[in-house]
Scaffold this motif. Structure first.
Motif, short mmCIF file in Angstrom:
data_model
loop_
_atom_site.label_atom_id
_atom_site.label_comp_id
_atom_site.label_asym_id
_atom_site.label_seq_id
_atom_site.Cartn_x
_atom_site.Cartn_y
_atom_site.Cartn_z
N ASN A 293 -7.73 -45.61 -11.55
CA ASN A 293 -7.44 -44.93 -10.29
C ASN A 293 -7.48 -43.43 -10.47
OD1 ASN A 293 -6.81 -44.67 -7.55
ND2 ASN A 293 -4.61 -44.61 -7.97
N ASP A 294 -8.57 -42.94 -11.04
CA ASP A 294 -8.71 -41.52 -11.36
C ASP A 294 -10.15 -41.11 -11.08
OD1 ASP A 294 -8.07 -38.99 -12.24
OD2 ASP A 294 -7.47 -39.61 -14.26
N TRP A 295 -10.51 -39.92 -11.45
CA TRP A 295 -11.87 -39.45 -11.29
C TRP A 295 -12.24 -38.61 -12.50
CZ3 TRP A 295 -12.65 -34.14 -11.13
CH2 TRP A 295 -11.52 -33.36 -10.85
N GLY A 296 -13.55 -38.44 -12.70
CA GLY A 296 -13.97 -37.64 -13.84
C GLY A 296 -15.46 -37.37 -13.83
N PHE A 297 -15.84 -36.36 -14.61
CA PHE A 297 -17.24 -35.98 -14.76
C PHE A 297 -17.60 -35.95 -16.24
CE2 PHE A 297 -16.58 -34.47 -10.48
CZ PHE A 297 -17.83 -34.57 -9.88
N CYS A 298 -18.85 -36.26 -16.54
CA CYS A 298 -19.41 -36.16 -17.89
C CYS A 298 -20.54 -35.14 -17.85
CB CYS A 298 -19.93 -37.50 -18.37
SG CYS A 298 -18.68 -38.80 -18.46
N GLU B 114 -12.79 -19.43 -12.38
CA GLU B 114 -11.39 -19.86 -12.34
C GLU B 114 -11.21 -21.17 -11.58
OE1 GLU B 114 -8.87 -16.81 -10.85
OE2 GLU B 114 -9.25 -15.41 -12.51
N SER B 115 -12.05 -21.40 -10.57
CA SER B 115 -11.92 -22.61 -9.73
C SER B 115 -13.31 -23.15 -9.39
CB SER B 115 -11.15 -22.30 -8.45
OG SER B 115 -9.84 -21.84 -8.73
N TYR B 116 -13.34 -24.46 -9.06
CA TYR B 116 -14.58 -25.13 -8.68
C TYR B 116 -14.32 -26.10 -7.54
CZ TYR B 116 -16.83 -23.28 -12.85
OH TYR B 116 -17.36 -22.44 -13.80
N ARG B 117 -15.37 -26.33 -6.76
CA ARG B 117 -15.31 -27.30 -5.68
C ARG B 117 -15.76 -28.66 -6.22
NH1 ARG B 117 -13.32 -28.46 -0.51
NH2 ARG B 117 -14.47 -30.32 0.15
N ILE B 118 -14.93 -29.69 -6.02
CA ILE B 118 -15.20 -31.04 -6.49
C ILE B 118 -15.45 -31.94 -5.28
CG2 ILE B 118 -14.37 -32.99 -7.84
CD1 ILE B 118 -14.73 -30.35 -9.40
N GLN C 143 -8.65 -25.16 -15.32
CA GLN C 143 -7.68 -25.81 -16.18
C GLN C 143 -7.43 -27.25 -15.73
OE1 GLN C 143 -3.89 -23.82 -16.33
NE2 GLN C 143 -3.06 -25.17 -17.89
N GLU C 144 -7.33 -27.45 -14.42
CA GLU C 144 -7.15 -28.81 -13.91
C GLU C 144 -8.43 -29.62 -14.11
OE1 GLU C 144 -5.97 -32.32 -11.90
OE2 GLU C 144 -4.87 -30.72 -12.93
N LEU C 145 -9.58 -29.01 -13.87
CA LEU C 145 -10.85 -29.71 -14.04
C LEU C 145 -11.03 -30.19 -15.48
CD1 LEU C 145 -13.60 -30.64 -12.96
CD2 LEU C 145 -14.45 -28.31 -13.36
#
Length: 440
Positions: A135-140, A152-156, A110-112
């Motif tokens: 000042n953020d981060w993101g993936f495409c 449910e969760s992932y390692r970033i 959900q956060e991802l």
């Protein structure tokens, strides 16, 4: 400032370049508005042309802006908690939002989701996104990939840094016989996007090689520069020389198979606007002339009201008009060697007309001169089309009054510009015309 590359000012056997091969070489490099990717790209261009590399420190005021912090990235992944990599920057530099800050944490899906960018309407493609000042981060990633990520969760992990550094750009100036200049500029800040704008970098580099090999009436200034903030930095640092710029082109999106498009300068009737339209008409290629708009590429900086430079934007398919734009489909298969070469040839024709587009005046404008005793009829008869050559000469001699340029005469008469240029050469040798003195 420092110089890079082994590129010599061509003139003695400098080889031409393969445009598509250059695009292919540059394609894997991660570029942004700052960083080592820009420097690496300029170093490769510097193998072909002698670039001067300028670096402007972070925090330096540039008009209403200041030079941003420098961003560099070494790697980034999204992994399952079991260690399987789902998304990896190493496979495509489009996977990470430009200027993402460093992150090393486990987050919920959900956060991802707040940090993931996809294209639901193009579910197999990866979009290109940036966040220079967020000042953020993101993936495409492809939308289909995201739909398959149900844990449910992932390692970033994002291994990047943002800090004081430099904005970097490359510049090459080739002086001419006069102080007047042509400005050629292409943005260098996009990662693995072939058409936008490795095509512009390749065509600009090849054009610089060609211009360095020929005698120039006009100086030619080439800029390989980060979009927006780079152009603003260059303008702020070069205001004393801006009055020398008589013509300019922003080169972008020149490798796709679409028809040519030219966006006029803010002036709309500048010589560059007329010359590009004339060349495209004479080449009988599909094209469209577009009016100026303050949206697009760096023409909007050069054409800002405080400068109002005569700079237009030359492209094939305009930005945002093709489905591959700012996606992973803007790849090496999308751009073609044929499209790149044709784009280069059109720009070379434009430069050629600008170089020859001067104003002449008759040495003695009274009546029509006797051409036969000056050998001009013999010169004309040696040309492929006698009648066309004679008509070009008659139009030239009539309109050479110190007010009309060769392009003015071509547009009024319908005589091809190249025929008028040949007529001007012959009439000059016969002492019938001379270049008009500015201000007369």
């Amino acid at each position: 400032m420092y110089d890079i590359g082994s590129g010599m000012l061509p003139g003695s056997g400098t080889p031409s370049i393969n445009l598509h091969d250059l695009v292919r070489t540059l394609f894997p490099i991660n570029r942004s508005i700052t960083g080592m990717g820009v420097r690496e790209t300029l170093a490769i261009l510097g193998r072909h042309i002698p670039l001067a590399v300028e670096e402007v420190a972070s925090g330096t005021p540039i008009l209403d802006w200041e030079v941003p912090l420098e961003w560099n990235i070494r790697g980034a992944t999204i992994s399952t908690l079991g260690g399987r990599r789902v998304v990896d920057f190493a496979t495509s530099n489009l996977h990470v939002v430009g200027y993402s800050r460093a992150v090393h944490e486990v987050v919920s899906r959900q956060e991802l989701a707040r940090h993931v960018h996809t294209l639901p309407e193009q579910p197999d493609l990866t979009p290109y996104r940036t966040g220079y000042f967020a000042n953020d981060w993101g993936f495409c990633m492809p939308h289909n990939c995201w739909l398959m990520m149900r844990d449910e969760s992932y390692r970033i992990d994002i291994d990047s840094d943002i800090g004081p550094g430099y904005l970097t750009y490359g510049e090459l100036f080739l002086p001419g016989e006069t102080a007047e200049e042509i400005l050629i500029t292409a943005h260098i800040c996009h990662p693995s996007l072939a058409n936008d704008n490795l095509s512009g970098l390749a065509v600009g580099t090849a054009l610089a090689i060609r211009q360095a090999q020929r005698k120039r009436r006009l100086g030619c200034r080439f800029l390989f520069i980060p979009a927006t903030v780079g152009a603003i930095a260059w303008l702020a640092r070069n205001e004393p020389i801006l009055d020398r710029i008589r013509h300019g082109l922003v080169l972008t999106c020149l490798g796709d198979p679409g028809p040519f498009h030219y966006k006029q300068s803010r002036q709309g009737t500048a010589a560059i606007d007329r010359v590009v339209a004339h060349v495209l008409r004479r080449r009988h290629v599909p094209h469209k002339i577009m009016g100026f708009s303050p949206y697009g590429y760096d023409e909007r900086q050069y054409c800002s009201p405080g400068y109002d430079l005569p700079v237009g934007c030359f492209m094939r398919s305009p930005n945002g008009s093709f489905s591959e734009y700012h996606t992973s489909a803007d790849n090496l298969e999308f751009v073609t060697a044929e499209a790149l070469q044709e784009s280069l040839e059109v720009v070379m024709d434009v430069i050629g007309v600008l170089e020859q587009n001067v104003i002449f005046e008759r040495v003695d404008g009274r009546g029509e001169p006797q051409l036969g005793r000056r050998g001009l009829y013999r010169a004309i008869s040696g040309q492929k089309d006698h009648a066309a050559a004679q008509m070009a000469l008659l139009w030239l001699l009539n309109q050479a009054d110190g007010r009309h340029s060769l392009l003015d005469i071509a547009d009024r008469s319908g005589v091809p510009f190249e025929h008028l240029a040949l007529a001007a050469e012959a009439a000059s040798k016969a002492d019938l015309i001379r270049r008009a003195t500015p201000g007369t």
